[in-house]
Design a protein around this motif. Sequence first.
Motif, PDB file in Angstrom:
ATOM      1  N   VAL A 153      -6.765  -2.914   6.216  1.00  0.00           N
ATOM      2  CA  VAL A 153      -7.479  -3.153   4.947  1.00  0.00           C
ATOM      3  C   VAL A 153      -6.547  -3.818   3.929  1.00  0.00           C
ATOM      4  N   ALA A 154      -5.317  -3.338   3.856  1.00  0.00           N
ATOM      5  CA  ALA A 154      -4.353  -3.910   2.896  1.00  0.00           C
ATOM      6  C   ALA A 154      -4.126  -5.394   3.187  1.00  0.00           C
ATOM      7  N   ARG A 155      -4.001  -5.736   4.470  1.00  0.00           N
ATOM      8  CA  ARG A 155      -3.788  -7.146   4.827  1.00  0.00           C
ATOM      9  C   ARG A 155      -4.979  -8.005   4.424  1.00  0.00           C
ATOM     10  N   ALA A 156      -6.187  -7.480   4.670  1.00  0.00           N
ATOM     11  CA  ALA A 156      -7.402  -8.233   4.302  1.00  0.00           C
ATOM     12  C   ALA A 156      -7.464  -8.437   2.789  1.00  0.00           C
ATOM     13  N   ALA A 157      -7.140  -7.375   2.048  1.00  0.00           N
ATOM     14  CA  ALA A 157      -7.176  -7.469   0.580  1.00  0.00           C
ATOM     15  C   ALA A 157      -6.143  -8.482   0.098  1.00  0.00           C
ATOM     16  N   SER A 158      -5.001  -8.424   0.702  1.00  0.00           N
ATOM     17  CA  SER A 158      -3.921  -9.328   0.328  1.00  0.00           C
ATOM     18  C   SER A 158      -4.304 -10.778   0.653  1.00  0.00           C
ATOM     19  N   ARG A 159      -4.843 -10.998   1.849  1.00  0.00           N
ATOM     20  CA  ARG A 159      -5.307 -12.340   2.224  1.00  0.00           C
ATOM     21  C   ARG A 159      -6.386 -12.834   1.266  1.00  0.00           C
ATOM     22  N   ALA A 160      -7.225 -11.892   0.784  1.00  0.00           N
ATOM     23  CA  ALA A 160      -8.309 -12.271  -0.131  1.00  0.00           C
ATOM     24  C   ALA A 160      -7.780 -12.607  -1.522  1.00  0.00           C
ATOM     25  N   GLY A 161      -6.498 -12.304  -1.765  1.00  0.00           N
ATOM     26  CA  GLY A 161      -5.916 -12.678  -3.046  1.00  0.00           C
ATOM     27  C   GLY A 161      -5.654 -11.514  -3.983  1.00  0.00           C
ATOM     28  N   LEU A 162      -6.081 -10.320  -3.604  1.00  0.00           N
ATOM     29  CA  LEU A 162      -5.823  -9.138  -4.443  1.00  0.00           C
ATOM     30  C   LEU A 162      -4.347  -8.745  -4.321  1.00  0.00           C
ATOM     31  N   ARG A 163      -3.813  -8.146  -5.373  1.00  0.00           N
ATOM     32  CA  ARG A 163      -2.430  -7.658  -5.312  1.00  0.00           C
ATOM     33  C   ARG A 163      -2.443  -6.197  -4.872  1.00  0.00           C
ATOM     34  N   VAL A 164      -2.082  -5.959  -3.637  1.00  0.00           N
ATOM     35  CA  VAL A 164      -2.117  -4.590  -3.099  1.00  0.00           C
ATOM     36  C   VAL A 164      -0.882  -3.845  -3.587  1.00  0.00           C
ATOM     37  N   THR A 165      -1.119  -2.767  -4.363  1.00  0.00           N
ATOM     38  CA  THR A 165       0.025  -2.046  -4.931  1.00  0.00           C
ATOM     39  C   THR A 165       0.128  -0.608  -4.441  1.00  0.00           C
ATOM     40  N   GLY A 166      -0.804  -0.176  -3.577  1.00  0.00           N
ATOM     41  CA  GLY A 166      -0.672   1.185  -3.096  1.00  0.00           C
ATOM     42  C   GLY A 166      -1.923   1.738  -2.449  1.00  0.00           C
ATOM     43  N   VAL A 167      -2.006   3.051  -2.474  1.00  0.00           N
ATOM     44  CA  VAL A 167      -3.096   3.773  -1.806  1.00  0.00           C
ATOM     45  C   VAL A 167      -3.613   4.866  -2.727  1.00  0.00           C
ATOM     46  N   PHE A 168      -4.837   5.291  -2.474  1.00  0.00           N
ATOM     47  CA  PHE A 168      -5.358   6.453  -3.212  1.00  0.00           C
ATOM     48  C   PHE A 168      -6.285   7.252  -2.317  1.00  0.00           C
ATOM     49  N   THR A 169      -6.480   8.513  -2.702  1.00  0.00           N
ATOM     50  CA  THR A 169      -7.417   9.376  -1.971  1.00  0.00           C
ATOM     51  C   THR A 169      -8.023  10.374  -2.944  1.00  0.00           C
ATOM     52  N   PHE A 170      -9.193  10.873  -2.580  1.00  0.00           N
ATOM     53  CA  PHE A 170      -9.824  11.933  -3.373  1.00  0.00           C
ATOM     54  C   PHE A 170     -10.061  13.125  -2.447  1.00  0.00           C
ATOM     55  N   PRO A 171      -9.324  14.207  -2.672  1.00  0.00           N
ATOM     56  CA  PRO A 171      -9.501  15.381  -1.801  1.00  0.00           C
ATOM     57  C   PRO A 171     -10.687  16.226  -2.252  1.00  0.00           C
ATOM     58  N   GLY A 172     -11.885  15.653  -2.155  1.00  0.00           N
ATOM     59  CA  GLY A 172     -13.087  16.314  -2.680  1.00  0.00           C
ATOM     60  C   GLY A 172     -13.460  17.562  -1.916  1.00  0.00           C
ATOM     61  N   HIS A 173     -12.921  17.710  -0.710  1.00  0.00           N
ATOM     62  CA  HIS A 173     -13.201  18.931   0.054  1.00  0.00           C
ATOM     63  C   HIS A 173     -12.453  20.129  -0.513  1.00  0.00           C
ATOM     64  N   SER A 174     -11.694  19.896  -1.607  1.00  0.00           N
ATOM     65  CA  SER A 174     -11.064  21.022  -2.303  1.00  0.00           C
ATOM     66  C   SER A 174     -12.089  21.863  -3.057  1.00  0.00           C
ATOM     67  N   TYR A 175     -13.314  21.325  -3.221  1.00  0.00           N
ATOM     68  CA  TYR A 175     -14.335  22.031  -3.991  1.00  0.00           C
ATOM     69  C   TYR A 175     -15.060  23.075  -3.153  1.00  0.00           C
ATOM     70  N   ALA A 176     -14.334  24.059  -2.661  1.00  0.00           N
ATOM     71  CA  ALA A 176     -14.957  25.178  -1.949  1.00  0.00           C
ATOM     72  C   ALA A 176     -13.957  26.321  -1.949  1.00  0.00           C
ATOM     73  N   PRO A 177     -14.453  27.555  -1.931  1.00  0.00           N
ATOM     74  CA  PRO A 177     -13.532  28.687  -2.004  1.00  0.00           C
ATOM     75  C   PRO A 177     -12.511  28.638  -0.857  1.00  0.00           C
ATOM     76  N   GLY A 178     -11.265  28.866  -1.196  1.00  0.00           N
ATOM     77  CA  GLY A 178     -10.214  28.892  -0.179  1.00  0.00           C
ATOM     78  C   GLY A 178      -9.723  27.522   0.246  1.00  0.00           C
ATOM     79  N   MET A 179     -10.320  26.437  -0.254  1.00  0.00           N
ATOM     80  CA  MET A 179      -9.986  25.095   0.218  1.00  0.00           C
ATOM     81  C   MET A 179      -8.888  24.364  -0.558  1.00  0.00           C
ATOM     82  N   PRO A 180      -8.669  24.674  -1.857  1.00  0.00           N
ATOM     83  CA  PRO A 180      -7.709  23.846  -2.588  1.00  0.00           C
ATOM     84  C   PRO A 180      -6.355  23.674  -1.902  1.00  0.00           C
ATOM     85  N   VAL A 181      -5.753  24.740  -1.384  1.00  0.00           N
ATOM     86  CA  VAL A 181      -4.417  24.621  -0.792  1.00  0.00           C
ATOM     87  C   VAL A 181      -4.450  23.722   0.444  1.00  0.00           C
TER      88      VAL A 181
END
Lengths: 366, 366
Positions: A153-181
């Motif tokens: 994906v980073a290579r495609a974005a870079s080829r498309a002209g975007l400046r790839v500066t990193g990665v991100f994630t959303f740990p949304g599965h933390s929203y349940a009892p016992g899950m945050p850790v």
Amino acid sequence: MHPVPKDIDTPEIVIDREVLERNIRRMAATAHSKGLQLRPHVKTHKIPEIATLQLAAGAAGLTVATIGEAEVFVKHGAHDIFIAYPLWVGPHQAQRLSQLSTKARIAVGTDSVEAAKNMADRLGTAVGGIEALVEIDSGHHRSGVSPARAVEVARAASRAGLRVTGVFTFPGHSYAPGMPVKAAEQEERALREASRLLEDAGFEVRRASGGSTPTAALTGATAATEMRPGVYAFGDAQQLELKRCAMEDIALTVAATVVSRHEGDGTTPRRVVLDSGSKIIGNDRPAWATGFGRLMDHPEARITALSEHHATVVWPDNSELPALGARLRVIPNHVCVAVNLVDAVAVVSNGKLIDRWRVAARGRNT
Amino acid sequence: MHPVPKDIDTPEIVIDREVLERNIRRMAATAHSKGLQLRPHVKTHKIPEIATLQLAAGAAGLTVATIGEAEVFVKHGAHDIFIAYPLWVGPHQAQRLSQLSTKARIAVGTDSVEAAKNMADRLGTAVGGIEALVEIDSGHHRSGVSPARAVEVARAASRAGLRVTGVFTFPGHSYAPGMPVKAAEQEERALREASRLLEDAGFEVRRASGGSTPTAALTGATAATEMRPGVYAFGDAQQLELKRCAMEDIALTVAATVVSRHEGDGTTPRRVVLDSGSKIIGNDRPAWATGFGRLMDHPEARITALSEHHATVVWPDNSELPALGARLRVIPNHVCVAVNLVDAVAVVSNGKLIDRWRVAARGRNT
């Protein structure tokens, strides 16, 4: 706690200014102590006055979900915005994104070769003014690719002209009892692996962005460089029931009035009905929640049903039902969707109404 | 069916004008054939242009949930409004209600001695300009009193100065599979009994008001004089799954784009992610629903999860995943809350964008 100020008609969303400021300061200190940049997600509040408080407390920039939200906060002076969403821009959106990138530092999310190409096709040369962070799926299984596919994906974005500066994630599965850790551990591992693979492929990873409110205290700085919690500013019934905040950290409540009251008779429940329905507190209810929100001063009461303008509250048997006309404070399950339902919120300080703030980015879905 | 018009950026709510008009005519004919007055609940759409179509098709007046909604529709020319809610008026609300009653015929709901007294205390002599209908609980167990207690409430309202003209009920327990017929029978019985008791006590019962969309075809004229369905104008996934409307009766969809696409690999589901999250389709999901809404042209797909800006759609194994960037049409579970999330809706006719209507009464919660 202070009662609902007399000059407020119900239902209305009320923000406690002191609690809000304390929450903002505390998260800023948490991020600082970990060596992480804080980039609060302002889809939670959509209110420029609150973003200003967050930036003043040391936030490095803001996170939003849409181009429309970015426009509002840039108009109000923000100059570093991450649209943490795998944008697929339409024709009008491309123009607007291009405009935005001339006024502020703008980063967007991407998780596919196709979306990166679409953005390049739509934006033309303007695409070079935009940073891209590759979205990684750290276990929530919504959008995002596995770390193993980040380079593609980073290579495609870079080829498309975007400046790839990193990665991100959303740990949304933390929203349940016992899950945050567990979710925080998976987030850490995914960010570390994706960052390593990108660097091995020749990308400089300057940003590795994670963090939800449930995992914020757990997000480590070994893999992440920044975190994007949003709900922490207000707290809500979900965070309360996940034990990620305490009752005294709740900065947002809905002032509500008892409009109907029934002692119950064996076939009908003992209950009161409040005027705070789903059109003001929102209808989010995870399976593990005790109800459709909580009552600030009556922790044993349960909001068992919600219509658009009625909240049905079943009352504990050993406690007197509140009187008709009594004004109670309701804690929504999910503040982000509650704030999005109103044009303005009341601001109180020491129990007095001191201001109203406009929810300037409400409804900015595109 | 027509694709989403090219000039629409997603996500956006789109109304099909022909289907809307057919739904409006059909319900008007149903009410007429039963000898019932139709008083559509306009909290569903909150749009003056649609109320005008309903009144032109023969509606006797409008139903709303709040004083704020009443103000908007009176401003746009409505002159007979029922606020079908057990109002507990605050100081500002009392003034506004008083003002309204000088411009239109206004009726309100009441289900307690206390609320009637509060209204009289707040409104003073203006209370005499307002009609009251006693709310009856016909089995939904939200607000409303049992028929046996209707006289006590009617007497209190009458003593407080309100003009008691009848009774109303909302058979909300009709919103479950197999329930519409039973709920309609209970509604009929409750209205008949309450009306009889009130007449025995010397009240002239001129209005007996019932009817939800699921029970609209079933509401009989032997007890009721009017019905107040709302959702019928648009239809939605709940009505579809309750078999109270067909796919071709759906007048409102949310235009959405595939922003993320994943074939799945055994540990992660085969899915696409649409940009139509809970901030545009709403988060209502009854336990019996198949998901958080339906896809117009893909009845086998399931919306299994909803975040604010993401709808996760699990796709049938035997059918190809739609492409990234594909534009799909989503049917919300509950149109009333979806429309309340946007400032305007797109109106299409024969697949062409012909207009945008403002959701003038959006967010009028007080």
